[in-house]
Design an enzyme around this catalytic site. Sequence first.
Site, PDB file in Angstrom:
ATOM      1  N   ASN A 187       0.832  -1.206   0.000  1.00  0.00           N
ATOM      2  CA  ASN A 187       0.000   0.000   0.000  1.00  0.00           C
ATOM      3  C   ASN A 187       0.872   1.264   0.000  1.00  0.00           C
ATOM      4  O   ASN A 187       2.052   1.202  -0.343  1.00  0.00           O
ATOM      5  CB  ASN A 187      -1.016  -0.019   1.144  1.00  0.00           C
ATOM      6  CG  ASN A 187      -2.333   0.606   0.727  1.00  0.00           C
ATOM      7  OD1 ASN A 187      -2.368   1.720   0.229  1.00  0.00           O
ATOM      8  ND2 ASN A 187      -3.418  -0.132   0.892  1.00  0.00           N
ATOM      9  N   ARG A 188       0.297   2.389   0.401  1.00  0.00           N
ATOM     10  CA  ARG A 188       0.963   3.673   0.151  1.00  0.00           C
ATOM     11  C   ARG A 188       1.725   4.227   1.355  1.00  0.00           C
ATOM     12  O   ARG A 188       1.290   4.051   2.497  1.00  0.00           O
ATOM     13  CB  ARG A 188      -0.087   4.694  -0.317  1.00  0.00           C
ATOM     14  CG  ARG A 188      -0.611   4.346  -1.702  1.00  0.00           C
ATOM     15  CD  ARG A 188      -1.726   5.273  -2.165  1.00  0.00           C
ATOM     16  NE  ARG A 188      -2.055   4.989  -3.559  1.00  0.00           N
ATOM     17  CZ  ARG A 188      -2.845   3.979  -3.955  1.00  0.00           C
ATOM     18  NH1 ARG A 188      -3.401   3.168  -3.080  1.00  0.00           N
ATOM     19  NH2 ARG A 188      -3.069   3.763  -5.243  1.00  0.00           N
TER      20      ARG A 188
ATOM     21  N   HIS B 237       3.309  -0.101  -2.754  1.00  0.00           N
ATOM     22  CA  HIS B 237       3.688  -1.517  -2.808  1.00  0.00           C
ATOM     23  C   HIS B 237       5.195  -1.768  -2.902  1.00  0.00           C
ATOM     24  O   HIS B 237       5.652  -2.576  -3.715  1.00  0.00           O
ATOM     25  CB  HIS B 237       2.981  -2.202  -3.982  1.00  0.00           C
ATOM     26  CG  HIS B 237       1.488  -2.198  -3.880  1.00  0.00           C
ATOM     27  ND1 HIS B 237       0.823  -2.306  -2.683  1.00  0.00           N
ATOM     28  CD2 HIS B 237       0.514  -2.113  -4.838  1.00  0.00           C
ATOM     29  CE1 HIS B 237      -0.491  -2.282  -2.907  1.00  0.00           C
ATOM     30  NE2 HIS B 237      -0.708  -2.157  -4.192  1.00  0.00           N
TER      31      HIS B 237
ATOM     32  N   HIS C 211      -1.489  -9.679  -3.574  1.00  0.00           N
ATOM     33  CA  HIS C 211      -2.290  -8.813  -4.435  1.00  0.00           C
ATOM     34  C   HIS C 211      -3.047  -9.612  -5.495  1.00  0.00           C
ATOM     35  O   HIS C 211      -3.119  -9.196  -6.661  1.00  0.00           O
ATOM     36  CB  HIS C 211      -1.380  -7.758  -5.064  1.00  0.00           C
ATOM     37  CG  HIS C 211      -2.054  -6.468  -5.375  1.00  0.00           C
ATOM     38  ND1 HIS C 211      -3.101  -6.377  -6.264  1.00  0.00           N
ATOM     39  CD2 HIS C 211      -1.851  -5.219  -4.895  1.00  0.00           C
ATOM     40  CE1 HIS C 211      -3.483  -5.111  -6.332  1.00  0.00           C
ATOM     41  NE2 HIS C 211      -2.750  -4.389  -5.509  1.00  0.00           N
ATOM     42  N   SER C 212      -3.617 -10.756  -5.114  1.00  0.00           N
ATOM     43  CA  SER C 212      -4.401 -11.536  -6.089  1.00  0.00           C
ATOM     44  C   SER C 212      -5.663 -10.786  -6.475  1.00  0.00           C
ATOM     45  O   SER C 212      -6.311 -10.154  -5.641  1.00  0.00           O
ATOM     46  CB  SER C 212      -4.773 -12.899  -5.502  1.00  0.00           C
ATOM     47  OG  SER C 212      -3.633 -13.727  -5.501  1.00  0.00           O
ATOM     48  N   TYR C 213      -5.987 -10.872  -7.768  1.00  0.00           N
ATOM     49  CA  TYR C 213      -7.220 -10.295  -8.317  1.00  0.00           C
ATOM     50  C   TYR C 213      -8.187 -11.454  -8.552  1.00  0.00           C
ATOM     51  O   TYR C 213      -7.949 -12.272  -9.446  1.00  0.00           O
ATOM     52  CB  TYR C 213      -6.946  -9.631  -9.665  1.00  0.00           C
ATOM     53  CG  TYR C 213      -6.235  -8.298  -9.624  1.00  0.00           C
ATOM     54  CD1 TYR C 213      -4.877  -8.211  -9.295  1.00  0.00           C
ATOM     55  CD2 TYR C 213      -6.904  -7.129  -9.960  1.00  0.00           C
ATOM     56  CE1 TYR C 213      -4.223  -6.987  -9.297  1.00  0.00           C
ATOM     57  CE2 TYR C 213      -6.251  -5.900  -9.969  1.00  0.00           C
ATOM     58  CZ  TYR C 213      -4.913  -5.834  -9.630  1.00  0.00           C
ATOM     59  OH  TYR C 213      -4.261  -4.623  -9.638  1.00  0.00           O
TER      60      TYR C 213
ATOM     61  N   ASP D 227     -11.556   1.316  -3.348  1.00  0.00           N
ATOM     62  CA  ASP D 227     -10.104   1.252  -3.228  1.00  0.00           C
ATOM     63  C   ASP D 227      -9.809   1.797  -1.835  1.00  0.00           C
ATOM     64  O   ASP D 227      -9.174   2.829  -1.682  1.00  0.00           O
ATOM     65  CB  ASP D 227      -9.441   2.094  -4.334  1.00  0.00           C
ATOM     66  CG  ASP D 227      -7.962   1.766  -4.499  1.00  0.00           C
ATOM     67  OD1 ASP D 227      -7.444   0.975  -3.701  1.00  0.00           O
ATOM     68  OD2 ASP D 227      -7.342   2.320  -5.432  1.00  0.00           O
TER      69      ASP D 227
ATOM     70  N   GLN E 218      -7.462  -3.988   2.288  1.00  0.00           N
ATOM     71  CA  GLN E 218      -7.685  -3.034   1.201  1.00  0.00           C
ATOM     72  C   GLN E 218      -8.605  -3.739   0.211  1.00  0.00           C
ATOM     73  O   GLN E 218      -8.236  -4.742  -0.398  1.00  0.00           O
ATOM     74  CB  GLN E 218      -6.363  -2.652   0.526  1.00  0.00           C
ATOM     75  CG  GLN E 218      -6.503  -1.643  -0.600  1.00  0.00           C
ATOM     76  CD  GLN E 218      -6.536  -0.182  -0.110  1.00  0.00           C
ATOM     77  OE1 GLN E 218      -6.284   0.107   1.059  1.00  0.00           O
ATOM     78  NE2 GLN E 218      -6.848   0.741  -1.003  1.00  0.00           N
TER      79      GLN E 218
ATOM     80  N   GLU F 182      -6.685  -7.240  -0.028  1.00  0.00           N
ATOM     81  CA  GLU F 182      -5.292  -7.219   0.440  1.00  0.00           C
ATOM     82  C   GLU F 182      -5.297  -7.055   1.950  1.00  0.00           C
ATOM     83  O   GLU F 182      -5.497  -5.954   2.461  1.00  0.00           O
ATOM     84  CB  GLU F 182      -4.562  -6.056  -0.234  1.00  0.00           C
ATOM     85  CG  GLU F 182      -4.586  -6.115  -1.746  1.00  0.00           C
ATOM     86  CD  GLU F 182      -4.510  -4.728  -2.372  1.00  0.00           C
ATOM     87  OE1 GLU F 182      -3.576  -3.976  -2.076  1.00  0.00           O
ATOM     88  OE2 GLU F 182      -5.405  -4.386  -3.170  1.00  0.00           O
TER      89      GLU F 182
HETATM   90  C1  BGC Z   1      -4.224   0.029  -4.718  1.00  0.00           C
HETATM   91  C2  BGC Z   1      -4.776   0.583  -6.012  1.00  0.00           C
HETATM   92  C3  BGC Z   1      -3.820   0.233  -7.097  1.00  0.00           C
HETATM   93  C4  BGC Z   1      -3.670  -1.276  -7.147  1.00  0.00           C
HETATM   94  C5  BGC Z   1      -2.699  -1.752  -8.188  1.00  0.00           C
HETATM   95  C6  BGC Z   1      -4.137  -1.442  -4.842  1.00  0.00           C
HETATM   96  O1  BGC Z   1      -3.612  -1.973  -3.674  1.00  0.00           O
HETATM   97  O2  BGC Z   1      -4.984   0.435  -3.602  1.00  0.00           O
HETATM   98  O3  BGC Z   1      -4.943   1.971  -5.929  1.00  0.00           O
HETATM   99  O4  BGC Z   1      -4.248   0.706  -8.337  1.00  0.00           O
HETATM  100  O5  BGC Z   1      -3.245  -1.736  -5.887  1.00  0.00           O
HETATM  101  O6  BGC Z   1      -1.483  -1.160  -8.055  1.00  0.00           O
END
Ligand code: BGC
Length: 346
Positions: free
Chosen positions: A77-78, A103, A177-179, A246, A283, A311
């Site tokens: 994350n940020r 990340h 970060h699995s989708y 998000d 997240q 996440e």
């Molecule tokens: C973030 C998104 C980002 C994505 C892919 C997520 O964890 O919150 O804002 O676009 O990851 O990088």
Amino acid sequence: MSKVAFGKTPDGKTVDLYVLQNGRITVKISTYGAIITSIEVPDRDGKLDDVVLGFDDLTGYLGKHPYFGATVGRVANRVAKGKFTLNGHEYTLATNNGPNTLHGGLKGFDKVVWKAEELESGDGPSVRLSYTSPDGEEGYPGNLSVSILFTVTADDKLKIEYTAETDKATPVNLSNHSYFNLGGKNSDTIRDHEITLNADRYTPVDDTLIPTGEIAPVADTPYDLRKPTVIGARIDRLQNEPRGFDHNFVLNNPDGKLTLAAHVYDPKSGRVLEVSTTEPGVQFYTGNFLDGTDKGKGGVAYKQHQAICLETQHFPDSINHPSFPNTVLEPGKKYSQTTVYTFSTR
Ligand code: BGC
């Protein structure tokens, strides 16, 4: 358990793919990025399909992509403006997401080759991936040894157990970060999926997705996902751009024990995903930035809201918010987080 060659990185490092299976579900994990490349699970009629976004080959993962299946760290994350102060020292990270670091930075844990060790634990086939992030990597202090144990259990769980140790105080926040799209490879968006989050509160953000510091109740807001909620209809009530979730949800998990965080149901396939974690936050991201430019498995163009990420982690930018759960790991202490994904149908 088997291992297959997945290719080589541009600097000549060999990459393997570990295949963990229990007779019903099959999970593939790449030593590049500790990436989950595939999770095959049955639908309500027993038909198998892959429920995570990604690529058919290593080349796809070596290119630019939004962390499909990846292990994210040293800090998931940020981090606001890529800066933090720890023990009186100001650290500066590379910024890779507008004004912020996302990340792990330019070359996070998703872009390194991990060492692998096959194990047959009591719970089922496992692979342990380990990586030592050197002092100063991406601007972070301390040599950090990270180990992640992936296990597929007899009762259709994918268990991920992370541990880490450092020789200097450093922030650590690891996640996957699995989708997920429970409809499978060729399915439409996740707008029809239903989600339930075990979260009474969330952390509102500014327009660069950094928390304002407030911990707000979800009650009487579109962020109240405590009852099964159809994702698409709820996204339509949000005001952000690009539209969608998000946000970090504060899990009802005060003592850090493994607790249910999320329940996801796809009415079409009948597949159910439950996520339990020891972490204080999740997240919830609905693939808002996917716009058809990433072509994934089978050449499918991934469009907006193609998948969801859950996440499990500490809150975004925790290192700059003393009121958020602590992400600083001290030497002599052990970081640990466990997240379990349970697959079933109804
Ligand atoms: C973030 C998104 C980002 C994505 C892919 C997520 O964890 O919150 O804002 O676009 O990851 O990088």
